[in-house]
Design a protein around this motif. Structure first.
Motif, PDB file in Angstrom:
ATOM      1  N   GLY A  97      23.206  82.258 127.560  1.00 31.34           N
ATOM      2  CA  GLY A  97      23.864  83.090 126.568  1.00 31.34           C
ATOM      3  C   GLY A  97      25.369  82.979 126.621  1.00 31.34           C
ATOM      4  O   GLY A  97      25.961  82.410 127.548  1.00 31.34           O
ATOM      5  N   GLY A  98      26.010  83.557 125.621  1.00 30.98           N
ATOM      6  CA  GLY A  98      27.454  83.483 125.519  1.00 30.98           C
ATOM      7  C   GLY A  98      28.188  84.163 126.656  1.00 30.98           C
ATOM      8  O   GLY A  98      29.283  83.736 127.037  1.00 30.98           O
ATOM      9  N   ALA A  99      27.594  85.215 127.233  1.00 27.13           N
ATOM     10  CA  ALA A  99      28.250  85.904 128.348  1.00 27.13           C
ATOM     11  C   ALA A  99      28.401  84.976 129.542  1.00 27.13           C
ATOM     12  O   ALA A  99      29.435  84.986 130.233  1.00 27.13           O
ATOM     13  N   ARG A 102      31.185  82.468 128.715  1.00 25.31           N
ATOM     14  CA  ARG A 102      32.516  83.076 128.777  1.00 25.31           C
ATOM     15  C   ARG A 102      32.964  83.247 130.224  1.00 25.31           C
ATOM     16  O   ARG A 102      34.119  82.979 130.573  1.00 25.31           O
ATOM     17  N   LYS A 103      32.067  83.678 131.071  1.00 22.58           N
ATOM     18  CA  LYS A 103      32.405  83.844 132.488  1.00 22.58           C
ATOM     19  C   LYS A 103      32.766  82.514 133.125  1.00 22.58           C
ATOM     20  O   LYS A 103      33.604  82.447 134.036  1.00 22.58           O
ATOM     21  N   ASP A 110      30.923  83.536 122.149  1.00 20.42           N
ATOM     22  CA  ASP A 110      30.274  84.618 121.417  1.00 20.42           C
ATOM     23  C   ASP A 110      29.021  85.044 122.172  1.00 20.42           C
ATOM     24  O   ASP A 110      28.145  84.213 122.469  1.00 20.42           O
ATOM     25  N   SER A 111      28.912  86.335 122.473  1.00 24.13           N
ATOM     26  CA  SER A 111      27.758  86.828 123.231  1.00 24.13           C
ATOM     27  C   SER A 111      26.452  86.682 122.462  1.00 24.13           C
ATOM     28  O   SER A 111      25.373  86.711 123.053  1.00 24.13           O
ATOM     29  N   SER A 112      26.541  86.503 121.122  1.00 23.73           N
ATOM     30  CA  SER A 112      25.333  86.344 120.319  1.00 23.73           C
ATOM     31  C   SER A 112      24.958  84.883 120.089  1.00 23.73           C
ATOM     32  O   SER A 112      24.016  84.589 119.350  1.00 23.73           O
ATOM     33  N   THR A 113      25.709  83.970 120.700  1.00 28.07           N
ATOM     34  CA  THR A 113      25.461  82.537 120.549  1.00 28.07           C
ATOM     35  C   THR A 113      24.900  81.965 121.837  1.00 28.07           C
ATOM     36  O   THR A 113      25.330  82.340 122.924  1.00 28.07           O
ATOM     37  N   ASP A 114      23.921  81.046 121.704  1.00 27.62           N
ATOM     38  CA  ASP A 114      23.398  80.338 122.867  1.00 27.62           C
ATOM     39  C   ASP A 114      24.197  79.061 123.097  1.00 27.62           C
ATOM     40  O   ASP A 114      24.753  78.470 122.155  1.00 27.62           O
TER      41      ASP A 114
END
Length: 446
Positions: A97-99, A102-103, A110-114
């Motif tokens: 996932g996007g989280a 990002r990390k 984007d947290s809603s993007t794979d």
């Protein structure tokens, strides 16, 4: 400077080579950077809503051990494969996932993007690269569909270098972005272009089944087998394109190309680039580096024939994939023939810089960065108080950095202009045409 490769040698962004801000390896805080993006879309069976994507990208963050590629919203991905372009071997990956992205350093993830998370075989060397080929299939019927008897691919493309390959048996009807049109070796039609503007290209491509009549259904043109997937037109086609791109470009004349010159070299797929760093004009000297990809198995030498009127000094080179420093030699005049170098029109003043590297392994390739200093009083000079740079450039990607203390006053060829952190002015020239551009730049002292 003219580049000539012997018969045993072949070649294959654009990015600003100075632009990437790199950080030490740290999977939780380093910022992902990338370069040299190129995407080839192979449209699969009409009505399927599917297209294959062959995406070439380079990871450039120093020390990075992984790379993240987003799965575009509205598309369903399948059949993913990732190849290390240096070795030709597959790489491990998973979907996160996007989280997580990002990390790991993907800015604005984007947290809603794979994302496809790729594990690199080796950390990216300092000021080096890790070159990847991501192969995947998207199902996206909003981008690829049939309408009024036409096959339509309508998709905004943010990547600067792109190619779209029609299904077998389909003819191009229209394309709203200026593009090369190239018939592939297997008979399909491809549309290839550079997007030189700082925005997405709102691409719309329309095609019709060969032999069908306008206004009728798509007919029964030749289409690929199950799913429209054409293996012969994928990675091998990219490799073949790369090997042709060092060949001489089309002559500047009205004479047609002989049949032996087809298929045409795809300009958007060429990833040769060069950056000139001008010293103070009184010296007539400039430093440069140029990047080049060698993909023919067994090749382990690169010849740089110095342009007549220039002299070369201080060469050096390294492999961007590994950081390995390379050996080199300067050969001049009669010594060129004695060394059996494949160079035409040799004079006593002709200079050739010979760079040696480990021979390319089967399925693999090597990315070289070569540095040199040139002196050329005819093409780089001071006229009164005006700096003049007057040089024809043949690559698709060229950059010129003015010396410290100078302001740009004229550029005959359109360029993107930026100020570097140290105050110098940089001009980037993108030439999507398969010919040279006559770059003429002037500057004045600040």
């Amino acid at each position: 400077m003219r580049f000539l490769l012997p018969l045993t040698i072949a070649t294959t962004a654009i990015v600003s080579p100075l632009a990437a801000q790199r950080r030490p390896p740290d999977s939780t805080s380093s910022v992902q950077t990338q370069a040299d993006d190129y995407t080839r879309y192979e449209l699969l069976a009409p009505g399927s809503g599917k297209f294959r994507i062959l995406y070439e990208v380079t990871a450039t963050a120093d020390g990075a051990t992984q790379f993240f590629n987003p799965i575009r919203k509205g598309s369903v991905a399948s059949d993913e494969h990732v190849i290390d372009r240096m070795t030709g071997e597959p790489l491990d990956f998973d979907v996160v996932g996007g989280a997580v992205a990002r990390k790991a350093g993907v800015r604005g993830a984007d947290s809603s993007t794979d994302y496809i998370r790729i594990r690199l075989t080796r950390p990216v060397p300092k000021e080096g690269e890790a070159r990847l080929l991501i192969d995947k299939t998207y199902f996206d019927p909003k981008s690829y569909y049939e309408e009024n008897g036409l096959l339509i691919f309508a998709r905004p493309l943010g990547i600067k270098r792109n190619a779209i390959v029609l299904p077998a048996g389909y003819d191009l009807v229209s394309c709203n972005v200026p593009s090369q049109v190239i018939e592939t070796e297997d008979g399909r039609i491809s549309i290839s272009f550079w997007n030189t503007l700082p925005a997405e290209a709102p691409l719309v491509v329309k095609a019709r089944a060969a032999g069908s009549v306008a206004g009728r259904g798509a007919g029964s043109g030749r289409v690929p087998a199950e799913g429209g997937r054409v293996e012969a037109g994928s990675v091998k086609a990219l490799e073949g394109t790369a090997q042709r791109e060092v060949a001489a470009q089309r002559p500047q004349s009205a004479a047609p190309l002989p049949a032996s010159r087809f298929p045409l070299p795809e300009r958007a797929h060429q990833d040769r680039e060069i950056v000139y760093f001008l010293q103070q004009p009184e010296t007539h000297a400039f430093d440069l580096y140029h990047d080049y990809t060698e993909s023919r198995a067994g090749v382990g030498v690169y010849l740089n024939v110095v342009r007549a009127g220039s002299s070369v000094s201080r060469p050096s080179a390294r492999i961007l994939d590994t950081g390995e420093e390379l050996t080199w030699e300067i050969v001049q005049g009669d010594a060129i023939a004695r060394a059996k170098l494949d160079v035409a029109d040799v004079t006593p003043q002709t200079q050739v810089v010979v760079f040696h590297f480990p021979p390319v392994k089967a399925k693999g390739s090597v990315r070289l960065r070569m540095f040199e200093t040139y002196t050329d009083s005819a093409r780089y000079r001071l006229e009164g108080e005006t700096l003049v740079w007057d040089r024809s450039l043949g690559r698709p990607a060229n950059a010129v950095v003015l010396p410290a203390g100078w302001s740009l006053t004229n550029s005959a060829i359109p360029a993107t202009v930026t100020e570097l952190p140290d105050g110098r002015i940089r001009l980037d020239f993108i030439n999507p045409r398969p010919d040279e551009i006559a770059v003429y730049v002037t500057a004045r002292r600040r």
